[in-house]
Design a protein around this motif. Structure first.
Motif, mmCIF file in Angstrom:
data_model
loop_
_atom_site.group_PDB
_atom_site.id
_atom_site.type_symbol
_atom_site.label_atom_id
_atom_site.label_comp_id
_atom_site.label_asym_id
_atom_site.label_seq_id
_atom_site.Cartn_x
_atom_site.Cartn_y
_atom_site.Cartn_z
ATOM 1 N N GLU A 78 62.580 55.850 23.826
ATOM 2 C CA GLU A 78 62.024 54.667 24.489
ATOM 3 C C GLU A 78 61.409 53.698 23.482
ATOM 4 O O GLU A 78 61.565 52.481 23.600
ATOM 5 C CB GLU A 78 60.995 55.084 25.547
ATOM 6 N N GLU A 79 60.686 54.228 22.507
ATOM 7 C CA GLU A 79 60.082 53.365 21.489
ATOM 8 C C GLU A 79 61.168 52.684 20.650
ATOM 9 O O GLU A 79 61.003 51.530 20.226
ATOM 10 C CB GLU A 79 59.155 54.184 20.592
ATOM 11 N N SER A 80 62.277 53.389 20.411
ATOM 12 C CA SER A 80 63.391 52.794 19.662
ATOM 13 C C SER A 80 64.001 51.623 20.433
ATOM 14 O O SER A 80 64.291 50.566 19.865
ATOM 15 C CB SER A 80 64.461 53.853 19.381
ATOM 16 N N LYS A 122 62.492 49.800 22.662
ATOM 17 C CA LYS A 122 61.507 48.712 22.646
ATOM 18 C C LYS A 122 61.529 47.988 21.310
ATOM 19 O O LYS A 122 61.448 46.746 21.251
ATOM 20 C CB LYS A 122 60.107 49.269 22.911
ATOM 21 N N ARG A 123 61.653 48.732 20.232
ATOM 22 C CA ARG A 123 61.683 48.114 18.899
ATOM 23 C C ARG A 123 62.902 47.215 18.750
ATOM 24 O O ARG A 123 62.816 46.114 18.200
ATOM 25 C CB ARG A 123 61.671 49.193 17.819
ATOM 26 N N LEU A 137 61.030 57.764 16.073
ATOM 27 C CA LEU A 137 60.173 57.038 17.010
ATOM 28 C C LEU A 137 60.277 57.505 18.455
ATOM 29 O O LEU A 137 59.415 57.182 19.275
ATOM 30 C CB LEU A 137 60.507 55.534 16.965
#
Length: 299
Positions: A260-262, A264-265, A257
């Motif tokens: 940053e997306e990790s 956020k998740r 991912l």
């Protein structure tokens, strides 16, 4: 990440509860024979760590209106199952690691055979803790706890997750498969922590379902943070070998991912977990703070 903001002293709660757990763990292992088996069991069980799993068990018992001391044997059992999984995961045939909690792994000290047997002994002792060392708890509730832990410790739980994890090394893995691995290998035991603590207190189905949603959220968030720290922290800080996932060519959340997306998740999962138990108000303080603690940790 979310800051821990509560009207009570969470750090004090964490420190006091961890002390209770450490004392109970020390007391749980008697004069095993032969001596080398006892040494190997104690070496890993008493090696420190955050003790998040047993603390979750006691916190959920409290949320359900129970006396946390009644859940201590089950909390100890959960830490024994967790320790068994670490000993076995570190073996050359599995993750082949040399460092755990800042010390050489069990098999590096006692050899592969004794390490395997120490893990086996801890697993069976866990069920003894629940069934024979839990005075004052309704036997029917203990039976449900034993059933829950049996599922978690076997193929439907952490063993199944570990097998899929090993099979996926060096392969392209999609998000669904990655989440399957971690909901079983990591999340299943975290789910058992909160469910068994509540079971001992006689929780109703509504609360058990809310706690299941909470645990699934923090279970995946816990693993995402682990994946991030494996890339961003040091072996000295983590107490285990950093960068192992990269070397083993494992699919991780940051790899799939992005960093940053990790993050956020993980944040979104924890917020969803906390929302599931918010209806219980101040009684949920411990578990809400533990969810924040999981995502704010640095090791």
């Amino acid at each position: 990440m979310t800051k821990v903001i509560n009207s009570y002293d969470f750090e004090k709660y964490l420190k006091q509860t961890k002390k209770v757990i450490e004392e109970a763990l020390d007391f749980s292992l008697g004069p095993e024979n032969p001596e080398i088996l006892r040494e190997s069991m104690r070496y890993s069980l008493l090696a420190g760590g955050k003790r998040i799993r047993p603390i979750l068990c006691l916190a959920s018992c409290s949320l359900a209106g129970g006396e946390p001391s009644l859940a201590v044997p089950t909390a100890v059992a959960i830490e024994m199952i967790h320790t068994m999984s670490l000993i076995h995961d570190d073996l050359p045939a599995m993750d082949n690691d040399d460092l755990r909690r800042g010390r050489p792994t069990n098999h590096k000290v006692y050899g592969d055979a004794v390490a395997i047997l120490a893990g086996d002994a801890l697993l069976t002792r866990a069920f003894e803790m629940v069934s024979l060392r839990s005075p004052g708890v309704d036997p029917n509730r203990l039976l449900n706890v034993i059933g829950e832990l049996s599922l978690v410790a076997g193929a439907p739980g952490l063993v199944g997750g570990q097998v899929v994890d090993l099979e996926c090394e060096g392969k392209e893995v999609d998000l669904d498969t990655l989440e399957y691995i971690h909901l079983h290998k990591t999340g299943a035991l975290l789910k058992a922590c909160v469910r068994t603590g509540a079971m001992i207190a006689g929780a109703n189905e509504k609360l058990l379902q809310a706690l299941t949603t909470y645990a699934e959220g923090i279970g995946l968030a816990f693993q995402i943070i682990d994946d991030i720290l494996d890339l961003t922290s040091s072996s000295e800080k983590l107490g285990k070998t950093a960068g192992k996932d990269l070397l083993a060519d494992k699919t991780t959340y940051p790899k799939l991912l992005g960093m940053e997306e990790s993050k956020k998740r993980a944040f979104d999962l924890v917020e969803k977990a906390k929302k599931a138990i918010e209806p219980w108000g101040a009684d949920a303080n411990h578990l809400i703070s533990l969810a924040d603690f999981i995502t704010n940790r640095d090791r």
